[in-house]
Design a protein around this motif. Structure first.
Motif, short mmCIF file in Angstrom:
data_model
loop_
_atom_site.label_atom_id
_atom_site.label_comp_id
_atom_site.label_asym_id
_atom_site.label_seq_id
_atom_site.Cartn_x
_atom_site.Cartn_y
_atom_site.Cartn_z
N ALA A 72 -11.09 0.48 -3.79
CA ALA A 72 -11.32 -0.83 -3.27
C ALA A 72 -12.41 -1.71 -4.36
N ALA A 73 -13.54 -1.11 -4.67
CA ALA A 73 -14.21 -1.56 -5.45
C ALA A 73 -13.65 -1.90 -7.05
N ILE A 74 -12.91 -0.81 -7.53
CA ILE A 74 -12.18 -1.05 -8.71
C ILE A 74 -11.29 -1.82 -8.76
N ARG A 75 -10.50 -2.15 -7.50
CA ARG A 75 -9.45 -3.14 -7.69
C ARG A 75 -10.24 -4.74 -7.47
N GLU A 76 -11.38 -4.55 -6.92
CA GLU A 76 -12.18 -6.07 -7.01
C GLU A 76 -12.59 -6.41 -8.51
N ILE A 77 -13.04 -5.42 -9.37
CA ILE A 77 -13.22 -5.52 -10.73
C ILE A 77 -11.95 -5.83 -11.36
N ASP A 78 -10.79 -5.18 -11.31
CA ASP A 78 -9.52 -5.53 -11.99
C ASP A 78 -8.50 -5.23 -10.93
N ARG A 79 -7.78 -6.61 -10.60
CA ARG A 79 -6.72 -6.38 -9.80
C ARG A 79 -5.64 -5.45 -10.05
N LYS A 80 -5.39 -5.37 -11.54
CA LYS A 80 -4.17 -4.68 -12.07
C LYS A 80 -4.59 -3.24 -12.45
N ALA A 81 -5.73 -2.89 -12.16
CA ALA A 81 -6.15 -1.29 -12.33
C ALA A 81 -5.09 -0.31 -11.88
N VAL A 82 -4.84 0.60 -12.43
CA VAL A 82 -3.82 1.46 -12.19
C VAL A 82 -4.68 2.96 -11.78
N ILE A 83 -4.38 3.08 -10.67
CA ILE A 83 -5.15 4.29 -9.76
C ILE A 83 -4.37 5.36 -9.19
N VAL A 84 -4.39 6.66 -9.73
CA VAL A 84 -3.89 7.86 -9.22
C VAL A 84 -4.78 8.68 -8.52
N VAL A 85 -4.31 8.78 -7.15
CA VAL A 85 -5.10 9.58 -6.17
C VAL A 85 -4.92 10.97 -6.39
N LEU A 86 -5.81 12.02 -6.66
CA LEU A 86 -5.44 13.28 -6.65
C LEU A 86 -6.41 13.91 -5.48
N THR A 87 -6.04 14.59 -4.67
CA THR A 87 -6.99 14.97 -3.62
C THR A 87 -6.40 16.14 -2.83
N THR A 88 -7.12 16.88 -2.11
CA THR A 88 -6.88 17.95 -1.24
C THR A 88 -6.29 17.49 0.08
N TYR A 89 -6.45 16.35 0.67
CA TYR A 89 -6.19 15.96 1.83
C TYR A 89 -4.95 14.99 1.99
N PRO A 90 -3.95 15.51 2.75
CA PRO A 90 -2.88 14.75 2.88
C PRO A 90 -2.95 13.82 4.25
N GLY A 91 -1.90 13.48 4.92
CA GLY A 91 -2.24 12.74 6.07
C GLY A 91 -1.52 10.99 5.95
N ASP A 92 -0.50 10.83 6.75
CA ASP A 92 -0.25 9.61 6.32
C ASP A 92 -0.80 8.30 6.30
N ALA A 93 -1.81 8.36 7.43
CA ALA A 93 -2.58 7.20 7.54
C ALA A 93 -3.70 7.02 6.30
N ARG A 94 -4.09 8.16 5.89
CA ARG A 94 -4.95 8.41 4.60
C ARG A 94 -4.08 7.75 3.56
N MET A 96 -1.36 5.81 3.29
CA MET A 96 -0.89 4.36 3.13
C MET A 96 -2.11 3.54 3.22
N ARG A 97 -3.65 3.96 3.62
CA ARG A 97 -4.66 3.14 3.34
C ARG A 97 -4.88 3.09 1.82
N ALA A 98 -4.84 4.42 1.15
CA ALA A 98 -5.09 4.33 -0.35
C ALA A 98 -4.25 3.44 -0.93
N LEU A 99 -2.87 3.44 -0.71
CA LEU A 99 -2.00 2.59 -1.34
C LEU A 99 -2.16 1.17 -1.19
#
Length: 209
Positions: A72-94, A96-99
């Motif tokens: 959220a903070a990075i997107r405040e700096i640049d709305r066009k920032a390209v972000i790829v999440v790489l995590t251990t944690y699945p979960g549809d709500a998690r 969808m929130r990241a996307l």
């Protein structure tokens, strides 16, 4: 003939071995280079502001500021920032929130190095990448009713072991109101009791404990 500029990647992960392994893989990939490495979410935001990478590869569970907050903070700096999440944690709500906050893609750390590097390139081209299991998880819960902020507040306190009366006192509402919200939560999560509801909410990413 000019040589294309390399894809500059910011890597944010609080585990040094994981971070260094990713940095090594990126540095060996033709047309990519490591812009910077961050050990927590707050550092990731600061380094993004300083280096303006083409792609940010970010974990979710990190100290000082978690990955969701950092996105959220990075997107405040640049709305066009390209972000790829790489995590251990699945979960549809998690996921969808990241996307919803602006992440382009979401991968699990069980992904291969080639899948991660491919996802970085795809994200830069505007193509979303989700693991097969993640897509299946999202499809399973598609159309299901989401928990409200008030219900999440109740569930967080329930996860801490608070009883209905204590939750009501903490939130400034009646015990009957809490019972009503608990019933709604059980229905939305298809849970058998409040303990089951807490377990499901953590698995799906509604709660981060």
């Amino acid at each position: 003939m000019t040589t294309p500029s390399p894809i500059r990647v910011l890597i944010a992960d609080d585990h040094p071995a994981m971070r260094e392994g990713l940095a090594h893989a990126v540095s060996l990939e033709a047309g990519m280079q490591v812009a910077a490495q961050a050990g927590d979410g707050l550092e990731a935001v600061d380094l993004f502001r300083e280096h303006r990478p083409n792609v940010t590869l970010i974990d979710l569970q990190m100290p000082r500021m978690n990955g969701i907050e950092a996105i959220a903070a990075i997107r405040e700096i640049d709305r066009k920032a390209v972000i790829v999440v790489l995590t251990t944690y699945p979960g549809d709500a998690r996921v969808m929130r990241a996307l919803a906050l602006g992440a382009t893609s979401y991968l699990l750390k069980s992904s291969t190095t080639s899948e991660i590097l491919s996802a970085i390139r795809s994200a830069l081209d505007g193509r979303q990448v989700l693991g097969t299991d993640l897509r299946r998880d999202i499809a399973t819960h598609a159309g299901s009713e989401q928990l409200t902020k008030r219900e999440l507040s109740v569930l967080k306190l329930a996860a801490m072991g608070y009883g209905n009366r204590e939750i009501g006192e903490a939130l400034g509402v009646s015990e009957e109101t809490i019972k009503s919200r608990i019933r709604s939560i059980l229905g939305k999560l298809d849970a058998s009791d409040r303990t089951h509801a807490v377990t499901l909410a953590i698995q799906r990413g509604f709660l981060e404990l």
